[in-house]
Scaffold this active site. Structure first.
Site, PDB file in Angstrom:
ATOM      1  N   TRP A 142      28.276 -27.630 -12.726  1.00 36.40           N
ATOM      2  CA  TRP A 142      28.047 -26.768 -11.367  1.00 36.40           C
ATOM      3  C   TRP A 142      27.894 -25.301 -11.624  1.00 36.40           C
ATOM      4  O   TRP A 142      28.711 -24.829 -12.344  1.00 36.40           O
ATOM      5  CB  TRP A 142      29.001 -27.444 -10.252  1.00 36.40           C
ATOM      6  N   HIS A 195      16.677 -13.227   1.857  1.00 36.29           N
ATOM      7  CA  HIS A 195      15.192 -12.937   1.807  1.00 36.29           C
ATOM      8  C   HIS A 195      14.725 -13.094   0.324  1.00 36.29           C
ATOM      9  O   HIS A 195      14.304 -11.895  -0.069  1.00 36.29           O
ATOM     10  CB  HIS A 195      14.613 -11.945   2.420  1.00 36.29           C
ATOM     11  N   ASP A 233      12.099 -16.377   7.615  1.00 38.22           N
ATOM     12  CA  ASP A 233      12.479 -15.345   8.297  1.00 38.22           C
ATOM     13  C   ASP A 233      12.817 -15.842   9.892  1.00 38.22           C
ATOM     14  O   ASP A 233      11.894 -16.320  10.532  1.00 38.22           O
ATOM     15  CB  ASP A 233      11.444 -14.472   8.536  1.00 38.22           C
ATOM     16  N   HIS A 290      16.244 -11.745  12.219  1.00 36.25           N
ATOM     17  CA  HIS A 290      16.036 -10.812  11.195  1.00 36.25           C
ATOM     18  C   HIS A 290      15.624  -9.369  11.811  1.00 36.25           C
ATOM     19  O   HIS A 290      15.819  -8.570  11.014  1.00 36.25           O
ATOM     20  CB  HIS A 290      14.795 -11.448  10.293  1.00 36.25           C
ATOM     21  N   HIS A 336       6.682  -9.022  11.570  1.00 34.30           N
ATOM     22  CA  HIS A 336       8.259  -9.071  11.994  1.00 34.30           C
ATOM     23  C   HIS A 336       8.403  -8.638  13.423  1.00 34.30           C
ATOM     24  O   HIS A 336       8.853  -9.275  14.310  1.00 34.30           O
ATOM     25  CB  HIS A 336       8.656  -8.081  10.962  1.00 34.30           C
TER      26      HIS A 336
HETATM   27 MN    MN Z   1      11.942 -11.951   4.812  1.00 32.66          MN
END
Ligand code: MN
Length: 258
Positions: A63, A71, A77, A81, A209
């Site tokens: 592991w 991001h 997103d 954000h 965005h």
């Molecule tokens: Mn992003």
């Protein structure tokens, strides 16, 4: 109890009538991360460190631990954000409704346009032209922009110049159209972020965005294999990690295609 729809899905997956297409890029230390102007804090790249590998630290088990910005690589997103989406009670990775993480996809092929012009902007006119051929973009479905960008070398993928990055994305008018006229669930792209490289010059800046997240809608960035999807008819499965108050996360994006 019978459930014909799910029974059919299982049968169709087993027979290959429904295929699963992976829209995810590899996640390793070479996965490109967006660079911001130097006055801002930067997002770290993906790092992985071994905990044990069938050795003294763990004789029968392997592991690792890993770290990265939220991001990084193929990532989700969340509305939280962006400053315009910060107040939604269901706008972070742990609070988004699970049923919103399975949704139909529309894929618009603009590879030719983007090959000719790295600053290509998707317009409402182009989207409506696509709709005339393939059908209207339905409410709560994704619009995915196939720019061909995932096929580029890392340098050409980021495509930095002295005046900033030159990568394609949606115009302000296009994002407005998708949000207000089509009520999409989100916008996805093969580029490093959901906005064009020069979108810091737009009004508003970074419309994918500013406007998408402002309307509690999602983004998907650094997708690949969009050329393997039909224009219409696929279903995307897009659950980000359930990070409490997360602004997004790397994820595996799968498309069901019949
Ligand atoms: Mn992003």
């Amino acid at each position: 109890m019978t459930n014909t729809t799910l029974d059919n899905l299982i049968t169709d997956l087993a027979s290959g009538t429904v295929q699963v297409v992976d829209l995810t890029v590899n996640l390793d230390e070479n996965t490109p991360v967006i660079g911001l102007p130097e006055e801002f804090k930067q997002s770290p790249t993906f790092k992985m460190e071994k905990i044990s590998h069938f050795d003294d630290a763990g004789p029968a088990w392997y592991w690792n631990k890993f770290s990265c910005g939220e991001h990084t690589g193929t990532h989700f997103d969340a509305p939280g954000h962006w400053v315009t989406g910060k107040d939604y009670s269901d706008g972070c990775t742990d609070t988004i409704k699970p049923q919103d993480l399975v949704a139909p996809a529309n894929v618009i092929d603009v590879t030719k346009e983007c090959a000719e012009n790295p600053d290509y902007l998707l317009t409402p006119e182009k989207v409506q032209e696509w709709e005339a051929e393939h059908g209207k973009i339905e409410k709560d479905s994704w619009l995915l922009m196939n720019s061909g960008w995932s096929k580029r070398s890392v340098e050409d993928f980021l495509n930095y110049a002295e005046d900033g990055p030159h990568t394609p994305g949606p115009s302000v008018e296009c994002v407005k159209f998708l949000v207000e006229e089509r009520d999409v669930i989100g916008f996805g792209t093969e580029t490093i972020g959901t906005d064009a490289g020069q979108a810091f010059l737009f009004d508003p800046q970074f419309p994918s965005h500013h406007l998408m997240h402002g309307a509690n809608k999602f983004g998907l960035a650094s997708l690949t294999n969009l050329d393997k999807l039909p224009p219409k008819g696929s279903v995307l499965i897009t659950p980000p990690l359930k990070i409490v108050n997360g602004s997004g996360s790397p994820l595996r994006v799968l498309a069901l295609v019949s």
